[in-house]
Design a protein around this motif. Structure first.
Motif, PDB file in Angstrom:
ATOM      1  N   LEU A  76       0.838  -1.203   0.000  1.00 27.00           N
ATOM      2  CA  LEU A  76       0.000   0.000   0.000  1.00 27.00           C
ATOM      3  C   LEU A  76       0.873   1.253   0.000  1.00 27.00           C
ATOM      4  O   LEU A  76       0.401   2.341   0.321  1.00 27.00           O
ATOM      5  CB  LEU A  76      -0.929   0.005   1.222  1.00 27.00           C
ATOM      6  CG  LEU A  76      -2.082  -1.003   1.193  1.00 27.00           C
ATOM      7  CD1 LEU A  76      -2.842  -0.983   2.520  1.00 27.00           C
ATOM      8  CD2 LEU A  76      -3.042  -0.731   0.037  1.00 27.00           C
ATOM      9  N   VAL A  84      -2.230  -2.146  -7.781  1.00 23.32           N
ATOM     10  CA  VAL A  84      -2.499  -3.433  -7.131  1.00 23.32           C
ATOM     11  C   VAL A  84      -3.705  -4.082  -7.778  1.00 23.32           C
ATOM     12  O   VAL A  84      -4.589  -3.407  -8.313  1.00 23.32           O
ATOM     13  CB  VAL A  84      -2.746  -3.283  -5.608  1.00 23.32           C
ATOM     14  CG1 VAL A  84      -1.475  -2.866  -4.900  1.00 23.32           C
ATOM     15  CG2 VAL A  84      -3.883  -2.322  -5.323  1.00 23.32           C
ATOM     16  N   ALA A 100      -6.747   0.713  -1.090  1.00 17.56           N
ATOM     17  CA  ALA A 100      -5.705   0.976  -2.079  1.00 17.56           C
ATOM     18  C   ALA A 100      -5.903   2.332  -2.757  1.00 17.56           C
ATOM     19  O   ALA A 100      -4.930   3.055  -3.013  1.00 17.56           O
ATOM     20  CB  ALA A 100      -5.688  -0.144  -3.115  1.00 17.56           C
ATOM     21  N   VAL A 107      -5.930   0.696  -9.098  1.00 19.72           N
ATOM     22  CA  VAL A 107      -6.536  -0.537  -8.595  1.00 19.72           C
ATOM     23  C   VAL A 107      -7.259  -1.264  -9.720  1.00 19.72           C
ATOM     24  O   VAL A 107      -7.990  -0.656 -10.504  1.00 19.72           O
ATOM     25  CB  VAL A 107      -7.538  -0.238  -7.457  1.00 19.72           C
ATOM     26  CG1 VAL A 107      -8.149  -1.532  -6.925  1.00 19.72           C
ATOM     27  CG2 VAL A 107      -6.867   0.531  -6.325  1.00 19.72           C
TER      28      VAL A 107
END
Length: 362
Positions: A76, A84, A100, A107
């Motif tokens: 993070l 991510v 996130a 994301v």
């Protein structure tokens, strides 16, 4: 340049991590690992997650030859990672994606984006204040679906008036295609049964091909085949009738069945009835067939095994969008629209009658 691009570290290698790695992470990572200038940073699991989640996520990291972290913090950190992918159980998708986004990362969320309207509201709020992008796994990059849309846009079938979609998962692949069966049948992890697991794909197809929103759903569900589904009180099959804008209709038949009609874990087909012709596609036959009112038939091939081609195209497009700062073609609003139809489908099953689709929070 967009706000999305300004938040991204302008480095040559795009650094990608996985927040949880207990569902679908391996095939996603294997495709990204073959993409030039992508670095897989690692897999992380929440500290307080059950032991089996840590074991599964650690095994995913080992199979990918990347680092494993038993806490989310290392992935993070925008100084260590650019984007991510959320590959947890569905009931945790929205919470991890929200974390996130707030951390300043791009994301990509596995499907479904969430399991409740509260999930959607939280994600919409997080995205509205984020300088990064939120994308969702989808199958709209299917070569067959893209071909169908081009034929519709070209007027080859006139106006699409009805769409029929079949979507079946083969029970023969259940143990190998879902990592752990409880991720599909345990509502505490899955959020529901196969309606939640699968209906979003047909709804995505229908919205994409027609350009219309679903207004009303009449759905019937049952547990016909699977003892695991029956023991957990969730459906394994369903039939849904959809009313779209402009009086257009659609039907969806879905389920996890003992033997699906295709060669792999999932088989799907689409048929469009238009005012001047119809067209159909089948995932297991890499072609799209078109029938015209004069009795003519044309069948044009499209590339590769469907699931592999779709996933590669989608992930490559996501990576390119991140580099260019482009907004995702399929994001929170699209996923929320499909989830609203799923909510209406479950409400229809409970009520035994058609249910209007609720307005989507955006």
């Amino acid at each position: 340049m967009s706000a999305h691009a300004s938040a991204q570290n302008p480095r040559s290698r795009l650094r990608i991590g996985f927040l949880s790695g207990i569902r679908h992470a391996v095939p996603y990572a294997e495709i990204l690992a073959q993409t030039a200038d992508v670095e897989l940073v690692g897999v992380a699991e929440e500290t307080l997650s059950p032991a089996w989640m840590h074991e599964d996520a650690a095994q995913t990291a080992k199979s990918l030859n990347v680092a494993y972290f038993n806490t989310l913090e290392p992935l993070l950190d925008p100084a260590a990672v650019d984007a991510v992918i959320i590959c947890s159980e569905p009931t945790r998708h929205a919470a991890l994606a929200t974390q996130a986004l707030k951390a300043g990362l791009h994301v990509l969320v596995d499907k479904p984006i969430g399991t409740s309207s509260e999930d959607i509201a939280a994600l919409a709020a997080a995205e509205a204040s984020a300088k990064t992008s939120l994308s969702v796994i989808n199958r709209l990059h299917s070569p067959a679906v893209q071909r169908l849309r081009r034929w519709i846009d070209a007027g080859n079938m006139g106006l699409p008036l009805h769409v029929d979609v079949e979507w079946f998962a083969s029970g023969a692949h259940f143990a190998t295609s879902v990592e752990r069966p409880e991720l599909v049948v345990d509502p505490a992890l899955s959020g529901g049964g196969e309606i939640l697991n699968f209906l979003l794909y047909p709804v995505d197809y229908i919205r994409f091909l027609t350009g219309l929103e679903v207004l009303e759903v009449h759905c019937e569900a049952s547990t016909l085949f699977s003892g695991l589904h029956r023991d957990n009180g969730v459906e394994d099959t369903a039939v849904a009738s959809l009313l779209l804008q402009n009086g257009v209709t659609a039907t969806v038949t879905l389920g996890r069945v003992p033997a699906a009609p295709g060669l792999g874990p999932v088989s799907s087909s689409i048929r469009i009835l238009g005012s001047h012709g119809n067209a159909s596609s089948d995932d297991d036959k890499p072609q799209v067939s078109r029938f015209d009112t004069a009795g003519g038939v044309s069948a044009l091939p499209v590339e590769g095994p469907s699931s592999i081609a779709i996933l590669r195209r989608m992930l490559n497009q996501w990576e390119q969008d991140l580099r260019s700062g482009s907004s995702p073609a399929y994001g929170q609003a699209d996923a929320a629209a499909s989830l609203a139809v799923i909510d209406a489908a479950y409400a229809s099953v409970a009520a035994g009658q058609p249910v209007r689709v609720a307005a989507v929070v955006s």
